[in-house]
Design a protein around this motif. Structure first.
Motif, short mmCIF file in Angstrom:
data_model
loop_
_atom_site.label_atom_id
_atom_site.label_comp_id
_atom_site.label_asym_id
_atom_site.label_seq_id
_atom_site.Cartn_x
_atom_site.Cartn_y
_atom_site.Cartn_z
N ASP A 1 0.83 -1.20 0.00
CA ASP A 1 0.00 0.00 0.00
C ASP A 1 0.87 1.26 0.00
OD1 ASP A 1 -1.96 -1.94 0.25
OD2 ASP A 1 -2.15 -1.68 2.41
N TRP A 2 0.49 2.25 0.83
CA TRP A 2 1.25 3.49 0.88
C TRP A 2 2.68 3.26 1.34
CZ3 TRP A 2 2.41 8.04 -0.61
CH2 TRP A 2 3.27 8.82 0.15
N ASP A 3 2.89 2.29 2.23
CA ASP A 3 4.24 2.03 2.72
C ASP A 3 5.19 1.67 1.58
OD1 ASP A 3 3.43 2.51 5.30
OD2 ASP A 3 3.05 0.39 5.76
N ARG A 4 4.67 0.99 0.57
CA ARG A 4 5.52 0.63 -0.57
C ARG A 4 5.86 1.87 -1.39
NH1 ARG A 4 4.20 -4.25 -4.71
NH2 ARG A 4 5.20 -5.43 -3.04
N LEU B 1 9.62 3.18 -2.03
CA LEU B 1 10.16 3.40 -3.37
C LEU B 1 10.81 4.78 -3.48
CD1 LEU B 1 7.35 1.84 -5.59
CD2 LEU B 1 9.74 1.11 -5.54
N VAL B 2 10.10 5.79 -2.98
CA VAL B 2 10.64 7.16 -3.05
C VAL B 2 11.94 7.26 -2.26
CG1 VAL B 2 10.24 9.56 -2.38
CG2 VAL B 2 8.41 8.24 -3.46
N ARG B 3 11.93 6.71 -1.06
CA ARG B 3 13.13 6.78 -0.23
C ARG B 3 14.30 6.03 -0.86
NH1 ARG B 3 12.54 9.06 4.60
NH2 ARG B 3 10.43 9.45 5.37
N ARG B 4 14.00 4.91 -1.51
CA ARG B 4 15.09 4.12 -2.14
C ARG B 4 15.69 4.87 -3.32
NH1 ARG B 4 18.99 2.51 -3.11
NH2 ARG B 4 19.80 0.42 -3.47
N PHE C 1 3.30 15.24 -1.30
CA PHE C 1 2.43 15.32 -2.48
C PHE C 1 1.81 13.95 -2.79
CE2 PHE C 1 2.45 14.45 -7.12
CZ PHE C 1 1.31 15.18 -7.47
N LEU C 2 2.62 12.91 -2.77
CA LEU C 2 2.12 11.57 -3.08
C LEU C 2 1.15 11.08 -2.01
CD1 LEU C 2 5.38 9.87 -4.40
CD2 LEU C 2 3.42 10.64 -5.75
N ARG C 3 1.45 11.37 -0.76
CA ARG C 3 0.55 10.94 0.31
C ARG C 3 -0.83 11.59 0.17
NH1 ARG C 3 0.62 8.68 5.36
NH2 ARG C 3 2.87 8.44 5.38
N PRO D 1 -5.42 6.84 1.33
CA PRO D 1 -6.81 7.07 1.76
C PRO D 1 -6.92 7.39 3.25
CG PRO D 1 -6.41 4.73 1.44
CD PRO D 1 -5.18 5.45 0.94
N ARG D 2 -5.85 7.13 4.00
CA ARG D 2 -5.89 7.41 5.44
C ARG D 2 -5.56 8.86 5.74
NH1 ARG D 2 -1.41 3.07 6.94
NH2 ARG D 2 -0.50 4.21 5.17
#
Length: 225
Positions: free
Chosen positions: A105-108, A112-115, A216-218, A223-224
């Motif tokens: 979900d959002w954690d992925r 990805l962004v952090r990686r 921005f992505l969040r 949805p949370r």
């Protein structure tokens, strides 16, 4: 390394013979001439661009003959293509590591962004190369696009699948991915603008842009939120 540490991305034009500036993590012994050339070319293309890169200067800096570079890559365009292929491979592997992990979900998305930004911090010249191949009519643009299009398509399919089952907000996944890519490329452009103004960029520049992109992505996907 702190946020105020400066980013070293410039090609100095000189490497000790038998040694190389390893843009993947410090100075290392390496007998592989081809990889030494690729490392130096990445630094030059990422800072001076394609037109500003001289095979003669690369050869002098590496302690090689120009003919040695041409033996491995035939032309300057061939050298650029090889650099693009290797950097695109680094980006792909970095993202594959996250996609193969347990984050969902959002954690992925956040992982990805952090990686990707971690890769940029480890290889600052990568940002310069992305900026270079994103210019209109850049010699490396089509090559980079051919490398990244399959990965972007896979990311789009995954995001749209998450939207379909309600784990992410519905939005234009393609536009979202392009915005994220533009942000990463923009970091490279910002670094060069700062340097042109006589200001040496620090890690804070990259960290701040990463924070803004995640926000921005969040707001677009989670949805949370």
């Amino acid at each position: 390394m702190g946020d105020h540490d400066t980013l070293s991305t410039r090609w100095s034009g000189s490497l000790p013979l038998g040694r190389e500036c390893d843009y993947r993590g410090g100075v290392a012994d390496r007998s592989d001439t081809k990889n030494r050339i690729l490392d130096a070319a990445l630094a030059s293309f990422g800072t001076a661009g394609f037109d500003g890169t001289s095979l003669d200067d690369l050869a002098v800096g590496l302690g090689l003959r120009k003919q040695t570079i041409l033996y491995h890559f035939v032309t300057k365009r061939g050298l650029l293509n090889a650099v693009v292929d290797r950097c695109a491979g680094d980006l792909t592997r970095a993202m594959e590591e996250v996609l193969a992990g347990e984050a969902r979900d959002w954690d992925r998305v956040e992982a990805l962004v952090r990686r990707v930004f971690r890769l940029a911090l480890d290889q600052p010249v990568l940002l310069g190369l992305l900026r270079e191949v994103s210019r209109p009519n850049s010699p490396g643009a089509q090559r980079m696009r051919a490398n990244l299009d399959p990965l972007m398509a896979r990311a789009r399919v995954w995001i749209e699948g998450e939207m379909a089952v309600g784990r992410m907000r519905r939005t234009d996944a393609q536009l979202l991915l392009l915005s994220a890519y533009s942000t990463v490329v923009g970091v490279g452009t910002e670094i060069e603008v700062l340097r042109a103004a006589g200001i040496e960029p620090t890690l804070r520049t990259v960290v701040q842009r990463r924070r803004e992109l995640l926000g921005f992505l969040r707001s677009s996907l989670d949805p949370r939120d």
